[in-house]
Design a protein around this motif. Structure first.
Motif, PDB file in Angstrom:
ATOM      1  N   THR A   1       0.834  -1.208   0.000  1.00  0.00           N
ATOM      2  CA  THR A   1       0.000   0.000   0.000  1.00  0.00           C
ATOM      3  C   THR A   1       0.865   1.253   0.000  1.00  0.00           C
ATOM      4  OG1 THR A   1      -1.754  -1.165   1.188  1.00  0.00           O
ATOM      5  CG2 THR A   1      -1.820   1.241   1.208  1.00  0.00           C
ATOM      6  N   ASN A   2       1.929   1.246   0.781  1.00  0.00           N
ATOM      7  CA  ASN A   2       2.843   2.395   0.801  1.00  0.00           C
ATOM      8  C   ASN A   2       3.509   2.595  -0.560  1.00  0.00           C
ATOM      9  OD1 ASN A   2       2.259   2.834   3.485  1.00  0.00           O
ATOM     10  ND2 ASN A   2       4.103   1.822   4.258  1.00  0.00           N
ATOM     11  N   LEU A   3       3.844   1.492  -1.211  1.00  0.00           N
ATOM     12  CA  LEU A   3       4.457   1.592  -2.537  1.00  0.00           C
ATOM     13  C   LEU A   3       3.460   2.128  -3.550  1.00  0.00           C
ATOM     14  CD1 LEU A   3       6.987   1.115  -4.202  1.00  0.00           C
ATOM     15  CD2 LEU A   3       6.321  -1.281  -4.457  1.00  0.00           C
ATOM     16  N   TYR A   4       2.210   1.695  -3.443  1.00  0.00           N
ATOM     17  CA  TYR A   4       1.146   2.224  -4.303  1.00  0.00           C
ATOM     18  C   TYR A   4       1.034   3.740  -4.156  1.00  0.00           C
ATOM     19  CZ  TYR A   4      -3.610   3.857  -5.185  1.00  0.00           C
ATOM     20  OH  TYR A   4      -4.691   4.603  -5.588  1.00  0.00           O
ATOM     21  N   GLU A   5       0.978   4.210  -2.927  1.00  0.00           N
ATOM     22  CA  GLU A   5       0.812   5.643  -2.679  1.00  0.00           C
ATOM     23  C   GLU A   5       2.001   6.439  -3.216  1.00  0.00           C
ATOM     24  OE1 GLU A   5       0.207   5.710   1.526  1.00  0.00           O
ATOM     25  OE2 GLU A   5      -1.933   5.203   1.371  1.00  0.00           O
TER      26      GLU A   5
ATOM     27  N   ILE B   1       1.748   6.741  -7.080  1.00  0.00           N
ATOM     28  CA  ILE B   1       0.808   7.786  -7.502  1.00  0.00           C
ATOM     29  C   ILE B   1       1.436   9.163  -7.337  1.00  0.00           C
ATOM     30  CG2 ILE B   1      -1.412   8.863  -6.988  1.00  0.00           C
ATOM     31  CD1 ILE B   1      -1.596   6.143  -8.439  1.00  0.00           C
ATOM     32  N   LYS B   2       2.153   9.358  -6.250  1.00  0.00           N
ATOM     33  CA  LYS B   2       2.832  10.633  -6.003  1.00  0.00           C
ATOM     34  C   LYS B   2       3.893  10.898  -7.065  1.00  0.00           C
ATOM     35  CE  LYS B   2       5.540  13.070  -2.468  1.00  0.00           C
ATOM     36  NZ  LYS B   2       6.154  12.961  -1.116  1.00  0.00           N
ATOM     37  N   GLU B   3       4.589   9.852  -7.506  1.00  0.00           N
ATOM     38  CA  GLU B   3       5.693   9.985  -8.464  1.00  0.00           C
ATOM     39  C   GLU B   3       5.283   9.596  -9.882  1.00  0.00           C
ATOM     40  OE1 GLU B   3       8.637  11.278  -7.889  1.00  0.00           O
ATOM     41  OE2 GLU B   3       8.117  11.672  -5.799  1.00  0.00           O
ATOM     42  N   LYS B   4       3.991   9.702 -10.179  1.00  0.00           N
ATOM     43  CA  LYS B   4       3.471   9.258 -11.482  1.00  0.00           C
ATOM     44  C   LYS B   4       4.194   9.920 -12.643  1.00  0.00           C
ATOM     45  CE  LYS B   4      -0.571  10.802 -12.865  1.00  0.00           C
ATOM     46  NZ  LYS B   4      -2.044  10.975 -13.013  1.00  0.00           N
ATOM     47  N   GLU B   5       4.445  11.213 -12.535  1.00  0.00           N
ATOM     48  CA  GLU B   5       5.018  11.935 -13.666  1.00  0.00           C
ATOM     49  C   GLU B   5       6.442  11.468 -13.962  1.00  0.00           C
ATOM     50  OE1 GLU B   5       4.262  14.381 -16.838  1.00  0.00           O
ATOM     51  OE2 GLU B   5       2.906  13.748 -15.230  1.00  0.00           O
ATOM     52  N   SER B   6       7.259  11.290 -12.930  1.00  0.00           N
ATOM     53  CA  SER B   6       8.641  10.862 -13.176  1.00  0.00           C
ATOM     54  C   SER B   6       8.683   9.442 -13.733  1.00  0.00           C
ATOM     55  CB  SER B   6       9.465  10.949 -11.895  1.00  0.00           C
ATOM     56  OG  SER B   6       9.022  10.020 -10.915  1.00  0.00           O
ATOM     57  N   LEU B   7       7.793   8.576 -13.258  1.00  0.00           N
ATOM     58  CA  LEU B   7       7.724   7.213 -13.791  1.00  0.00           C
ATOM     59  C   LEU B   7       7.272   7.227 -15.254  1.00  0.00           C
ATOM     60  CD1 LEU B   7       6.091   5.506 -10.686  1.00  0.00           C
ATOM     61  CD2 LEU B   7       8.322   4.889 -11.632  1.00  0.00           C
ATOM     62  N   ALA B   8       6.270   8.042 -15.554  1.00  0.00           N
ATOM     63  CA  ALA B   8       5.766   8.126 -16.932  1.00  0.00           C
ATOM     64  C   ALA B   8       6.839   8.654 -17.877  1.00  0.00           C
ATOM     65  CB  ALA B   8       4.528   9.013 -16.979  1.00  0.00           C
ATOM     66  N   GLU B   9       7.571   9.666 -17.449  1.00  0.00           N
ATOM     67  CA  GLU B   9       8.630  10.221 -18.287  1.00  0.00           C
ATOM     68  C   GLU B   9       9.709   9.187 -18.574  1.00  0.00           C
ATOM     69  OE1 GLU B   9      10.115  13.757 -16.500  1.00  0.00           O
ATOM     70  OE2 GLU B   9       8.280  14.917 -16.882  1.00  0.00           O
TER      71      GLU B   9
ATOM     72  N   GLU C   1      -0.321   8.086 -22.533  1.00  0.00           N
ATOM     73  CA  GLU C   1      -0.435   6.634 -22.354  1.00  0.00           C
ATOM     74  C   GLU C   1       0.454   6.160 -21.213  1.00  0.00           C
ATOM     75  OE1 GLU C   1       0.110   4.199 -25.786  1.00  0.00           O
ATOM     76  OE2 GLU C   1      -1.119   5.468 -27.074  1.00  0.00           O
ATOM     77  N   ALA C   2       1.639   6.755 -21.098  1.00  0.00           N
ATOM     78  CA  ALA C   2       2.567   6.359 -20.046  1.00  0.00           C
ATOM     79  C   ALA C   2       1.984   6.664 -18.666  1.00  0.00           C
ATOM     80  CB  ALA C   2       3.906   7.061 -20.228  1.00  0.00           C
ATOM     81  N   ARG C   3       1.327   7.799 -18.538  1.00  0.00           N
ATOM     82  CA  ARG C   3       0.673   8.114 -17.260  1.00  0.00           C
ATOM     83  C   ARG C   3      -0.401   7.079 -16.945  1.00  0.00           C
ATOM     84  NH1 ARG C   3       0.257  13.714 -19.537  1.00  0.00           N
ATOM     85  NH2 ARG C   3       2.115  14.833 -18.827  1.00  0.00           N
ATOM     86  N   GLY C   4      -1.156   6.693 -17.958  1.00  0.00           N
ATOM     87  CA  GLY C   4      -2.177   5.668 -17.752  1.00  0.00           C
ATOM     88  C   GLY C   4      -1.574   4.342 -17.327  1.00  0.00           C
ATOM     89  N   GLU C   5      -0.418   4.001 -17.919  1.00  0.00           N
ATOM     90  CA  GLU C   5       0.245   2.761 -17.524  1.00  0.00           C
ATOM     91  C   GLU C   5       0.662   2.807 -16.052  1.00  0.00           C
ATOM     92  OE1 GLU C   5       4.299   0.158 -18.202  1.00  0.00           O
ATOM     93  OE2 GLU C   5       3.671   1.504 -19.816  1.00  0.00           O
ATOM     94  N   VAL C   6       1.207   3.930 -15.616  1.00  0.00           N
ATOM     95  CA  VAL C   6       1.645   4.050 -14.223  1.00  0.00           C
ATOM     96  C   VAL C   6       0.459   3.918 -13.273  1.00  0.00           C
ATOM     97  CG1 VAL C   6       2.711   5.561 -12.510  1.00  0.00           C
ATOM     98  CG2 VAL C   6       3.662   5.425 -14.817  1.00  0.00           C
ATOM     99  N   GLU C   7      -0.655   4.532 -13.628  1.00  0.00           N
ATOM    100  CA  GLU C   7      -1.845   4.441 -12.784  1.00  0.00           C
ATOM    101  C   GLU C   7      -2.324   2.995 -12.674  1.00  0.00           C
ATOM    102  OE1 GLU C   7      -4.522   7.103 -14.679  1.00  0.00           O
ATOM    103  OE2 GLU C   7      -3.558   8.915 -13.901  1.00  0.00           O
ATOM    104  N   LEU C   8      -2.348   2.279 -13.801  1.00  0.00           N
ATOM    105  CA  LEU C   8      -2.759   0.874 -13.781  1.00  0.00           C
ATOM    106  C   LEU C   8      -1.756   0.036 -13.001  1.00  0.00           C
ATOM    107  CD1 LEU C   8      -4.698  -1.348 -14.788  1.00  0.00           C
ATOM    108  CD2 LEU C   8      -3.237  -1.575 -16.808  1.00  0.00           C
ATOM    109  N   ALA C   9      -0.468   0.312 -13.198  1.00  0.00           N
ATOM    110  CA  ALA C   9       0.571  -0.425 -12.484  1.00  0.00           C
ATOM    111  C   ALA C   9       0.411  -0.270 -10.983  1.00  0.00           C
ATOM    112  CB  ALA C   9       1.955   0.069 -12.923  1.00  0.00           C
ATOM    113  N   ALA C  10       0.135   0.952 -10.543  1.00  0.00           N
ATOM    114  CA  ALA C  10      -0.058   1.188  -9.112  1.00  0.00           C
ATOM    115  C   ALA C  10      -1.277   0.425  -8.594  1.00  0.00           C
ATOM    116  CB  ALA C  10      -0.218   2.686  -8.856  1.00  0.00           C
TER     117      ALA C  10
END
Length: 475
Positions: A70-74, A77-85, A97-106
């Motif tokens: 759960t902590n990793l999920y949160e 979400i907080k770091e969605k932009e850096s992960l998507a980039e 699309e990358a942002r959507g992937e990060v959201e689904l991954a979380a």
């Protein structure tokens, strides 16, 4: 530029040889990062760490493991932009699309955080008054996971989420094209203070790392997403130690448009399925079957929509389709189109490399495609939609099932009876009925035939990381 390192036993690690390699952006051909290039020794050390960490991790309560996920999920979400980039820079996927992937991954982490608390056993009626019979579930042990480049974060969490939830430890090898996405994810793992050795990242030689994961008896399960040809080799090599395997392999999805379908809706669905991630998805449309009576009208609608797609650098917010991942991918697209046209297919739109810098290919529609063409049986993994005409429901079901693959299939119809009949007759693990995006964390994802073994997602996902133990207690 900072060197991207491996993560072994809670520590960032250079390759023992000092060897590195470059990752390039397919949209610009510019260097994204230098990355440590590991091999057998680093993998062996990671397996040792995972083995040492296994019993303490498995001994935690489900609730305790759930808190880490759960902590990793949160944090994701907080770091969605850096992960998507990181995803877009390495493999070209449009940033939206990358942002959507990060959201689904979380979401896979959050779902499995809850599933950790739902690993249930059974109490069985005994055949003798002095016996008690029970079935319990226990984690299988350290896991070796091999992750593809086309969804480098969501495929990672689909494996690490259920593994950790079940009580397993894990050694992950990301694709060589997208290691930075995995490194960024492991930076988040470091921040949640996951116990050392529970999750390890090894980057480098696919053959050396894979061979060690397969041959080392400490690894009890292999989970892989990738091509069927590689999957078969992994299954074969896993047999030496009878390792449990789960495999999400190749696809060759049919997309069927019946004459009673909403053609606008079907065309929109076809574009989402085919051109998302530049056609580089395992469940994307690969064969587009259209009933003869509406074929001409549907083609006109589809071509107009495809011509409006914005192709460009994935970091541009307006981009709807990015580049292909490498030269080999581009060459395969060109080869399939050339073969089809030479054998009589009609090119309705697209059909050539884009003029801009980078590995871009125009979104392409082919008509009058037939079974003599390579594209009919060989997965293209690119932005090409071949259209086949059909007359009857029975005919198209036979054609759709005429493949060694069985991952995903789609069809559009307003007929309730047909939706039931066709769903039950298609030989695929995932069926989208008037739905081009069926994937969701609460449902099982996986294929029939040579498209794989096992399932990811849903309550079935955790089961892949558990062993069943029967207890007969006499007193």
């Amino acid at each position: 530029m900072v060197l991207k390192k491996m993560f072994i036993n809670g520590e960032w690690t250079d390759s023992y040889s000092g060897k590195t390699y470059q990752v390039l952006n397919p949209a610009t051909n510019e260097k994204v990062a230098d990355v440590a290039y590991g091999s057998t020794e680093e993998t062996r050390e990671a397996i040792k760490a995972a083995s040492t960490a296994f019993n303490p991790w498995a001994s935690l309560t489900a609730k305790e493991r759930s808190v880490y996920l759960t902590n990793l999920y949160e944090l994701m979400i907080k770091e969605k932009e850096s992960l998507a980039e990181s995803i877009t820079l390495e493999m070209g996927k449009p940033i939206k699309e990358a942002r959507g992937e990060v959201e689904l991954a979380a979401e896979y982490l959050l779902w499995n955080a809850e599933e950790a608390k739902r690993v249930y056993g059974e109490s069985l009626p005994a055949s003798h008054a002095s016996k008690r019979l029970q079935v319990i579930k226990q984690p299988i042990g350290p896991v070796g996971a091999i992750v593809p480049w086309n969804f480098p974060i969501s495929m990672l969490t689909r494996k690490i989420g259920p593994a950790l939830a079940a009580g397993c430890t894990i050694v992950i090898k990301p694709a060589s094209k997208t290691p930075g996405s995995a490194v960024r994810f492991f930076e988040l793992i470091e921040q949640i203070n996951l116990p050392k050795g529970v999750a390890n990242l090894v980057i480098g030689s696919a053959n050396s790392i894979g061979d060690e994961l397969l041959s080392n008896p400490a690894i009890k399960k292999i989970t892989f997403t990738g091509s069927t040809s590689i999957g078969k080799k992994l299954i074969s090599k896993s047999s030496e130690h009878v390792k449990k395997v789960s495999m999400e392999l190749g696809g060759h999805a049919p997309f069927i448009v019946f004459e009673d379908a909403d053609l606008e809706e079907a065309a929109d669905g076809a574009i989402i399925s085919k051109f998302r991630n530049s056609g580089q998805t395992c469940i994307c449309l690969n064969r587009l079957f259209v009933q003869t009576s509406v074929k001409e009208k549907f083609e006109s609608i589809l071509v107009d929509k495809v011509k409006s797609l914005v192709v460009g650098n994935g970091m541009d917010e307006n981009t709807e389709m990015g580049p292909l991942v490498d030269d080999a991918a581009l060459e395969k697209v060109e080869s399939h189109i050339k073969d089809a046209v030479q054998k009589g297919a009609a090119l309705l739109t697209g059909g050539k490399v884009c003029e801009q810098k980078g590995l871009f290919y125009e979104p392409t529609i082919l008509s009058n495609v037939n079974s003599d063409m390579d594209i009919t049986y060989d997965e293209t993994f690119g932005p090409v939609a071949p259209i086949y005409a059909f007359e009857t429901e029975e005919e198209v079901i036979l054609a759709a099932n005429d493949t060694e693959y069985g991952l995903a299939a789609y069809f559009y119809t307003k007929d309730l009876g047909r939706s039931i009949r066709v769903s039950e007759q298609l030989e695929y693990g995932i069926i989208g009925v008037n739905d081009a995006v069926p994937t969701t964390v609460q449902a099982p994802f996986g294929g029939w035939k040579q498209s794989g073994l096992g399932r990811e997602g849903g309550h079935q996902g955790v089961e892949e990381y558990l062993e069943t133990k029967f207890l007969s207690i006499k007193y």
